[in-house]
Enzyme design. Structure first.
Site, PDB file in Angstrom:
ATOM      1  N   GLY A 107      29.646 -43.057  49.874  1.00 44.22           N
ATOM      2  CA  GLY A 107      30.300 -42.504  48.293  1.00 44.22           C
ATOM      3  C   GLY A 107      31.518 -42.191  48.820  1.00 44.22           C
ATOM      4  O   GLY A 107      32.628 -42.129  48.085  1.00 44.22           O
ATOM      5  N   HIS A 108      31.782 -41.308  50.029  1.00 38.50           N
ATOM      6  CA  HIS A 108      33.033 -40.731  50.181  1.00 38.50           C
ATOM      7  C   HIS A 108      33.936 -41.947  50.629  1.00 38.50           C
ATOM      8  O   HIS A 108      35.228 -41.943  50.195  1.00 38.50           O
ATOM      9  CB  HIS A 108      32.949 -39.890  51.519  1.00 38.50           C
ATOM     10  CG  HIS A 108      32.222 -38.570  51.631  1.00 38.50           C
ATOM     11  ND1 HIS A 108      31.036 -38.346  52.342  1.00 38.50           N
ATOM     12  CD2 HIS A 108      32.648 -37.358  51.028  1.00 38.50           C
ATOM     13  CE1 HIS A 108      30.344 -37.331  51.751  1.00 38.50           C
ATOM     14  NE2 HIS A 108      31.635 -36.715  51.320  1.00 38.50           N
ATOM     15  N   SER A 134      25.525 -36.329  51.395  1.00 40.16           N
ATOM     16  CA  SER A 134      25.367 -35.599  52.848  1.00 40.16           C
ATOM     17  C   SER A 134      24.123 -34.920  52.952  1.00 40.16           C
ATOM     18  O   SER A 134      23.325 -34.739  54.042  1.00 40.16           O
ATOM     19  CB  SER A 134      26.518 -34.554  53.189  1.00 40.16           C
ATOM     20  OG  SER A 134      27.988 -35.273  52.929  1.00 40.16           O
TER      21      SER A 134
END
Ligand code: PAF
Length: 284
Positions: free
Chosen positions: A36-37, A186
């Site tokens: 995602g990051h 996370s």
């Protein structure tokens, strides 16, 4: 990729880039990167000449009983991943540099921060807006990318930018999901095998709600209740909220429209997960 830790050096770097007439896009993060990051970083690279990824686990946005100490950290791995995703700078300021002794200012957006996650995490969004405003001043970006998973955070930041006339264009990025639909986070690393299975209740709730709406459901209270019961049926999960809200104002919906967003926060064991999605149409 350069790693910069001093806010002064960061601002000087930004001044040099701006003097060349180049644009900067910031991706603010708390690290422990997942796909995602990396998607946010790649989006930033499409939008600007230079990408700065900030990595700062912001103590101001964690409540006293939250997971600041156990928040996962992996700086060396994160640096490799950010470089591979095209970042020009990884900005890793120290806590004392961001909040020096005597720091006494809070940036608060009222209204939007008082529902949903703001209700169960008092002070959280004040911590987010304070650090994001500071990062904008340190990194001097033209643009910044935020993920839609934290849709309330996105709405709050857009409001702060508008209210304070900040000259930063906010870009949103769709939620990135695991193959089975779990939204990447996370915090997923905290889940045991059994909890990982139960965590699917969030994505499956979105699917169920979309099915109901496609079949003609318009009553928000009835749908909300059905989704609540559905999540409870997983057992050993604790619902923080199931909400049907207008995607921009975050006000509760009575009737479902193409602006209605299902927003979920559920605790699986000790791990609080969130997810959301529009039930019809697409707004972002
Ligand atoms: O979304 C996050 O990771 C954080 O809230 C942010 C925007 C980096 C501010 O600390």
């Amino acid at each position: 990729m350069e790693t910069i830790s001093s806010p002064g050096a960061m601002a000087a770097w930004a001044d040099r880039v701006r003097a060349r007439g180049e644009t900067i896009c910031l991706v603010p993060t708390m690290g422990f990167f997942h796909a995602g990051h990396l998607a946010l970083m790649r989006r930033a690279g499409e939008a600007a000449d230079a990408v700065v990824v900030s990595l700062f686990v912001n103590p101001l946005q964690f409540g006293p009983t939250e997971d600041l100490a156990r928040y996962p950290r992996a700086l060396a791995r994160d640096a490799e991943l950010a470089a591979a995703a095209g970042a020009a700078v990884l900005f890793v300021p120290a806590t004392e540099e961001v909040y020096p002794a005597g720091f006494a200012t809070t940036v608060r957006v009222s209204g939007l921060t008082e529902t949903l996650c703001g209700r169960s995490r008092p002070g959280h969004f004040d911590g987010v807006t304070t650090v994001v405003a500071k990062l904008f001043h340190m990194v001097k970006p033209h643009l910044a990318v935020f993920g839609e998973k934290d849709f309330q955070q996105l709405a709050v930041i857009r409001k702060m930018v508008a209210d304070l006339n900040l000259d930063v264009q906010i870009i949103s990025h769709p939620i990135v999901r695991e193959e089975d639909g779990l939204a990447m986070s996370s915090r997923n690393t905290y889940l045991s095998r059994e909890e990982r299975g139960k965590a699917l209740c969030l994505f499956r709730s979105l699917q169920l709600a979309r099915e109901r709406v496609a079949a003609g459901e318009k009553d928000a209270a009835r749908l909300r209740n059905e989704i609540y019961q559905y999540i409870q049926s997983y057992g050993d999960v604790s619902v923080d909220y199931v909400a049907l809200v207008d995607a921009e104002t975050l006000a509760d919906c009575d009737a479902i429209t193409d602006r209605s967003l299902l927003a979920l926060a559920v605790k699986i064991g000790r791990t609080r997960l969130i997810d959301n999605g529009l039930l019809a149409g697409s707004l972002f």
